[in-house]
Design an enzyme around this catalytic site. Structure first.
Site, PDB file in Angstrom:
ATOM      1  NE  ARG A 144      91.461 -38.612  34.318  1.00 36.87           N
ATOM      2  CZ  ARG A 144      90.222 -39.045  34.460  1.00 36.87           C
ATOM      3  NH1 ARG A 144      89.837 -40.130  33.836  1.00 36.87           N
ATOM      4  NH2 ARG A 144      89.369 -38.387  35.228  1.00 36.87           N
TER       5      ARG A 144
ATOM      6  CG  ASP B  62      86.532 -46.462  31.831  1.00 33.45           C
ATOM      7  OD1 ASP B  62      87.387 -46.078  32.638  1.00 33.45           O
ATOM      8  OD2 ASP B  62      86.305 -45.863  30.759  1.00 33.45           O
TER       9      ASP B  62
ATOM     10  CD  GLN C 133      81.375 -39.713  34.745  1.00 31.49           C
ATOM     11  OE1 GLN C 133      80.274 -39.722  34.211  1.00 31.49           O
ATOM     12  NE2 GLN C 133      82.355 -40.494  34.332  1.00 31.49           N
TER      13      GLN C 133
ATOM     14  CG  MET D 224      82.381 -38.278  30.018  1.00 29.79           C
ATOM     15  SD  MET D 224      82.715 -37.904  31.740  1.00 29.79           S
ATOM     16  CE  MET D 224      84.399 -38.434  31.877  1.00 29.79           C
TER      17      MET D 224
ATOM     18  N   GLY E  72      90.144 -45.175  20.465  1.00 28.76           N
ATOM     19  CA  GLY E  72      89.325 -46.145  21.202  1.00 28.76           C
ATOM     20  C   GLY E  72      87.845 -45.848  20.999  1.00 28.76           C
ATOM     21  CG  HIS E  73      86.064 -42.302  22.643  1.00 27.62           C
ATOM     22  ND1 HIS E  73      87.118 -41.515  23.038  1.00 27.62           N
ATOM     23  CD2 HIS E  73      85.365 -42.563  23.765  1.00 27.62           C
ATOM     24  CE1 HIS E  73      87.056 -41.314  24.341  1.00 27.62           C
ATOM     25  NE2 HIS E  73      85.999 -41.939  24.811  1.00 27.62           N
TER      26      HIS E  73
HETATM   27  O1  PAF Z   1      83.105 -43.715  30.188  1.00 21.00           O
HETATM   28  C1  PAF Z   1      82.715 -42.528  30.090  1.00 21.00           C
HETATM   29  O2  PAF Z   1      83.152 -41.772  29.221  1.00 21.00           O
HETATM   30  C2  PAF Z   1      81.695 -41.992  31.073  1.00 21.00           C
HETATM   31  O3  PAF Z   1      81.857 -42.535  32.323  1.00 21.00           O
HETATM   32  C3  PAF Z   1      80.236 -42.163  30.582  1.00 21.00           C
HETATM   33  C4  PAF Z   1      79.867 -43.636  30.471  1.00 21.00           C
HETATM   34  C5  PAF Z   1      80.042 -41.479  29.240  1.00 21.00           C
HETATM   35  C6  PAF Z   1      79.283 -41.524  31.598  1.00 21.00           C
HETATM   36  O4  PAF Z   1      79.532 -40.163  31.734  1.00 21.00           O
END
Ligand code: PAF
Length: 289
Positions: free
Chosen positions: A187, A150, A61, A30, A36-37
């Protein structure tokens, strides 16, 4: 790095890569990318011949419209991270493209999607499962990389892939932490200095449960009490749950041989944070604190 501005451009890119017979890795996000990403993207770039990143703040979501409105958007910085980590193409999702007028089909996950986040964030996993199914169908990737921070989402996605016969390997990636233990999260940028300090109670509580488990504790109530004890030392942390659950089903842990996962959700300084840790693996890095 190619920018794919809509579903049509994404499909065209995918066609071209298919002709080149390349192994494709996919990292759905997102945005508001952090280290981390970046580690997911680097891993995909290492393991696959092409890496696709998607950035889309999925409105479906968010059960809280304010949380959606406040979600950090940092596109230029995200694109820099993408270029640095070897991303070949970035899909920039748009609401009117992914959910055009008349959109009417939703995925309603059950089982491991029902407890914990499922209870506290009504509709959240329906939103996640719906967008992940759409993105995996579009990306047609060989592998998709998801962070273990997550944890419950990872189990929901694994079930989704199994249930809908999707041909994509889901690759779990370990949570990255600051040196003091705080799990990296988009966040975190919303935490003021006091909240940032107080948020450490979460990883401290997970570490305490992991140490109690390593010391021989196998009673769920005792492990959960240990987490509560640590969390209650920081008064401004509002705990939503602090539980030891079955790592796969997310139901209350029934004891060995099922794998136990400690999971916490708490509000700190108005920011909702989640974190988790395996209890049957020795605590590593900052969780040893
Ligand atoms: O983990 C996230 O960033 C979101 O939940 C995802 C998997 C991109 C779905 O919108």
């Amino acid at each position: 790095m190619q920018r794919l501005n809509d579903v049509h451009e994404l499909r065209r890119w995918r066609e071209q890569v298919r002709r080149e017979e390349c192994l494709v890795g996919f990292v759905p996000t997102m945005g508001a990318l952090h280290a981390g990403h970046a580690s997911l993207l680097e891993r995909s770039s290492r393991e696959c011949e092409r890496t696709l990143l998607s950035i889309f703040v999925n409105p479906l979501q968010f059960n809280d419209p304010q949380d959606f409105a406040r979600y950090p958007q940092t596109l230029e910085a995200d694109l820099e991270i993408a270029a640095r980590t070897g991303v070949d193409a970035v899909f920039l999702g748009r609401r009117d493209d992914l959910y055009p007028a008349g959109f009417q089909s939703f995925v309603e996950p059950r089982g491991c999607a029902l407890p914990l986040e499922g209870e506290h964030r009504q509709g959240h996993f329906a939103g996640v499962a719906t967008i992940v199914l759409k993105l995996l169908s579009l990306a047609q990737a060989d592998r998709a990389y998801f962070g273990e921070k997550d944890w419950q989402q990872l189990q929901v996605v694994r079930a989704l892939v199994l249930d809908f016969h999707l041909e994509c390997e889901i690759v779990p990636c370990a949570t990255l932490r600051e040196s003091d233990g705080l799990a990296l999260s988009s966040r975190n940028t919303r935490l003021d200095p006091a909240a940032r300090r107080n948020a450490l109670a979460i990883s401290r509580a997970l570490g305490a449960a992991a140490r109690a488990y390593a010391g021989g504790a196998r009673d769920r109530a005792r492990l959960e009490a240990e987490m509560q004890r640590v969390l209650s030392q920081t008064r401004s942390v509002e705990v939503e749950y602090a539980v030891v659950a079955d790592a796969q089903t997310l139901e209350p842990w029934a004891g060995p041989p099922r794998a136990p996962r400690a999971l916490i959700a708490a509000r700190v300084g108005g920011v909702r944070l989640i974190d988790n840790a395996a209890l049957d693996e020795p605590p590593v890095g900052p969780l040893e604190l």
